[in-house]
Design a protein around this motif. Sequence first.
Motif, PDB file in Angstrom:
ATOM      1  N   MET A   1      81.689 -18.306   2.910  1.00  0.00           N
ATOM      2  CA  MET A   1      80.794 -17.697   3.893  1.00  0.00           C
ATOM      3  C   MET A   1      80.879 -16.182   3.783  1.00  0.00           C
ATOM      4  SD  MET A   1      80.790 -18.093   8.039  1.00  0.00           S
ATOM      5  CE  MET A   1      80.956 -19.853   7.905  1.00  0.00           C
ATOM      6  N   ASN A   2      79.716 -15.569   3.957  1.00  0.00           N
ATOM      7  CA  ASN A   2      79.671 -14.112   3.856  1.00  0.00           C
ATOM      8  C   ASN A   2      78.847 -13.567   5.026  1.00  0.00           C
ATOM      9  OD1 ASN A   2      80.088 -11.554   2.699  1.00  0.00           O
ATOM     10  ND2 ASN A   2      78.055 -11.626   1.784  1.00  0.00           N
ATOM     11  N   ILE A   3      79.408 -12.574   5.741  1.00  0.00           N
ATOM     12  CA  ILE A   3      78.704 -11.969   6.875  1.00  0.00           C
ATOM     13  C   ILE A   3      78.570 -10.475   6.624  1.00  0.00           C
ATOM     14  CG2 ILE A   3      78.673 -11.602   9.369  1.00  0.00           C
ATOM     15  CD1 ILE A   3      80.384 -14.026   9.713  1.00  0.00           C
ATOM     16  N   THR A   4      77.357  -9.976   6.724  1.00  0.00           N
ATOM     17  CA  THR A   4      77.107  -8.545   6.541  1.00  0.00           C
ATOM     18  C   THR A   4      76.279  -8.024   7.694  1.00  0.00           C
ATOM     19  OG1 THR A   4      75.119  -9.028   5.231  1.00  0.00           O
ATOM     20  CG2 THR A   4      77.192  -8.708   4.030  1.00  0.00           C
ATOM     21  N   LYS A   5      76.378  -6.708   7.919  1.00  0.00           N
ATOM     22  CA  LYS A   5      75.630  -6.066   9.006  1.00  0.00           C
ATOM     23  C   LYS A   5      74.809  -4.912   8.459  1.00  0.00           C
ATOM     24  CE  LYS A   5      77.862  -3.497  12.064  1.00  0.00           C
ATOM     25  NZ  LYS A   5      77.286  -2.121  12.059  1.00  0.00           N
ATOM     26  N   GLU A   6      73.538  -4.894   8.829  1.00  0.00           N
ATOM     27  CA  GLU A   6      72.655  -3.779   8.487  1.00  0.00           C
ATOM     28  C   GLU A   6      72.367  -2.986   9.759  1.00  0.00           C
ATOM     29  OE1 GLU A   6      68.005  -2.915   7.253  1.00  0.00           O
ATOM     30  OE2 GLU A   6      68.802  -4.963   7.129  1.00  0.00           O
ATOM     31  N   ASN A  76      80.469 -15.420  16.495  1.00  0.00           N
ATOM     32  CA  ASN A  76      81.291 -14.968  17.626  1.00  0.00           C
ATOM     33  C   ASN A  76      82.574 -14.304  17.133  1.00  0.00           C
ATOM     34  OD1 ASN A  76      79.474 -15.935  19.532  1.00  0.00           O
ATOM     35  ND2 ASN A  76      80.464 -17.942  19.681  1.00  0.00           N
ATOM     36  N   ASN A  77      83.198 -14.900  16.132  1.00  0.00           N
ATOM     37  CA  ASN A  77      84.431 -14.313  15.589  1.00  0.00           C
ATOM     38  C   ASN A  77      84.152 -12.948  14.960  1.00  0.00           C
ATOM     39  OD1 ASN A  77      85.970 -16.511  16.356  1.00  0.00           O
ATOM     40  ND2 ASN A  77      85.741 -17.557  14.387  1.00  0.00           N
ATOM     41  N   TYR A  78      83.030 -12.830  14.274  1.00  0.00           N
ATOM     42  CA  TYR A  78      82.677 -11.566  13.628  1.00  0.00           C
ATOM     43  C   TYR A  78      82.481 -10.459  14.663  1.00  0.00           C
ATOM     44  CZ  TYR A  78      80.012  -8.115  10.960  1.00  0.00           C
ATOM     45  OH  TYR A  78      79.582  -6.954  10.367  1.00  0.00           O
ATOM     46  N   LEU A  79      81.753 -10.770  15.747  1.00  0.00           N
ATOM     47  CA  LEU A  79      81.517  -9.769  16.789  1.00  0.00           C
ATOM     48  C   LEU A  79      82.829  -9.310  17.419  1.00  0.00           C
ATOM     49  CD1 LEU A  79      78.387 -11.278  18.617  1.00  0.00           C
ATOM     50  CD2 LEU A  79      78.438  -9.471  16.893  1.00  0.00           C
ATOM     51  N   THR A  80      83.758 -10.277  17.599  1.00  0.00           N
ATOM     52  CA  THR A  80      85.058  -9.946  18.189  1.00  0.00           C
ATOM     53  C   THR A  80      85.899  -9.100  17.234  1.00  0.00           C
ATOM     54  OG1 THR A  80      85.046 -11.995  19.474  1.00  0.00           O
ATOM     55  CG2 THR A  80      87.166 -10.900  19.190  1.00  0.00           C
ATOM     56  N   GLU A  81      85.976  -9.534  15.985  1.00  0.00           N
ATOM     57  CA  GLU A  81      86.803  -8.823  15.005  1.00  0.00           C
ATOM     58  C   GLU A  81      86.289  -7.419  14.721  1.00  0.00           C
ATOM     59  OE1 GLU A  81      86.752 -11.441  11.701  1.00  0.00           O
ATOM     60  OE2 GLU A  81      88.021 -12.970  12.663  1.00  0.00           O
ATOM     61  N   GLU A  82      84.963  -7.283  14.667  1.00  0.00           N
ATOM     62  CA  GLU A  82      84.376  -5.971  14.393  1.00  0.00           C
ATOM     63  C   GLU A  82      84.269  -5.095  15.641  1.00  0.00           C
ATOM     64  OE1 GLU A  82      83.462  -4.740  11.331  1.00  0.00           O
ATOM     65  OE2 GLU A  82      84.517  -6.534  10.604  1.00  0.00           O
ATOM     66  N   LYS A  83      84.631  -5.690  16.796  1.00  0.00           N
ATOM     67  CA  LYS A  83      84.590  -4.981  18.083  1.00  0.00           C
ATOM     68  C   LYS A  83      83.209  -4.404  18.360  1.00  0.00           C
ATOM     69  CE  LYS A  83      89.515  -3.913  17.927  1.00  0.00           C
ATOM     70  NZ  LYS A  83      90.560  -2.862  17.922  1.00  0.00           N
ATOM     71  N   LEU A  84      82.198  -5.214  18.118  1.00  0.00           N
ATOM     72  CA  LEU A  84      80.819  -4.786  18.366  1.00  0.00           C
ATOM     73  C   LEU A  84      80.485  -5.004  19.841  1.00  0.00           C
ATOM     74  CD1 LEU A  84      78.991  -6.215  15.223  1.00  0.00           C
ATOM     75  CD2 LEU A  84      79.671  -3.859  15.673  1.00  0.00           C
TER      76      LEU A  84
END
Length: 438
Positions: A1-6, A76-84
């Motif tokens: 799995m790969n998650i990226t943010k633009e 949800n994990n990504y938002l938490t880890e990245e502190k968005l």
Amino acid sequence: MNITKEQVDDLNAIVTVAISKDDYSEKVEKTLSDYRKSANIPGFRKGHVPMGLVKKQYGKAVLADEVNKLLQDALNNYLTEEKLDVLGNPLPKPQDDLNWDADDFTFEFELGLAPAFEVEFTKEPVTHYNIVADDKMLDEQVERIQKQFGKLVGHTEVIKDSEITATFVNEEKEINNQATFTFDKLSEIAAEKFLGAKTGETIAIGSKELFADLHDLMEVLKVSHDDAHDLDVEVAVTVDEVNKRDLAELNQELFDKIFGEGKVSSEEEMRAKIKEDAEKQFEQQADQKLLNDVTESLIENTSFDLPAEFLKKWIQQTGENPLSAEQAEEEYNKSEKGLRYQLIEGKIITTNDLQVQFEELKDFAKGFIKTQMAQFGQLEPADEEVENIAMRIMSNQDEVKRLSEQLMSQKLVKFYKENANLEAKEVTYEDFVKEAYA
């Protein structure tokens, strides 16, 4: 799995989640295997249905379900880890051409991001009221107590300061009601007509001329607010009884009755006690006014942008009922001010470490419990009893929310008193009401 943010701009972003077959295949196979064990398909014994048939019948539904679970957890994990710090919830971008026969999937989500800003108190001061109980208020309160504990003395005619029991009659409107009221409730016109009237005497007077306050007319005639407002008839008022309440003597018996034995021993101490109790209540009102005024000042003077278009879209798509674009914009306009203050308040709480902790909330609940028990005569309740009640309260989510909000309000008021630019102003309660709520 790969998650990226633009990063689209400071307030908007798009998160892309790429899911491959390796991410979901094991869970899909396990779920389908469980389905096979319990599936009831005609022509096959339970647990012996060919896997190919199970996949054909349930495969896509299971795949979609497992991918969706994986997607939500990952996001949800990504938002938490990245502190968005997001506003609302991520909105999935439409994918009408999604092919569930493919091995790999890509999903995009729109994010509305909280703005970066600093909170500063303005140079323009906010009024901090100090409400005092003046001599006029104390005189009125002492007289009210004397009347309350005084004795009723019967009179044969209406005099000033009397309590009148009378019967009100109007046949047309089917009014026939007996009520007791004080002379000072009458209008000036009615007061002139009633003054000197003897018991048994009947006075004819227009309904609109009876009382200075419409609510008193509603009470004595037993009519609704609308009926009282429009009522314009002649009423026959028969004076049934007239009493005057002689004031109670300010002595030790009265002091003990009101304040408890030996707590007050003179009129001077009585007035001081009344003043102290009144000003404690006034302080709560002044604090609430301060909280409201500082809130308004912060909203007006703390400038930042919001991801407005994202929030309108979020409101439109996530409500209980679908909204049009116009309805969503209307809802956004209604809620924008509240959202701004939530962000400002959150910033103040986080920056200054004002968060409500469990132990201090429990102590706050205990204080509330003791106050309530004292009102019912339990001045020194056992610690164990208070602890048990507090724990019951703390197990109720609604009560915890209510107490947390009260405690947070107290913390914010204390913080504002220590840090905001305030201008103290001493006023009587009468002047406070006129000035603060005009």
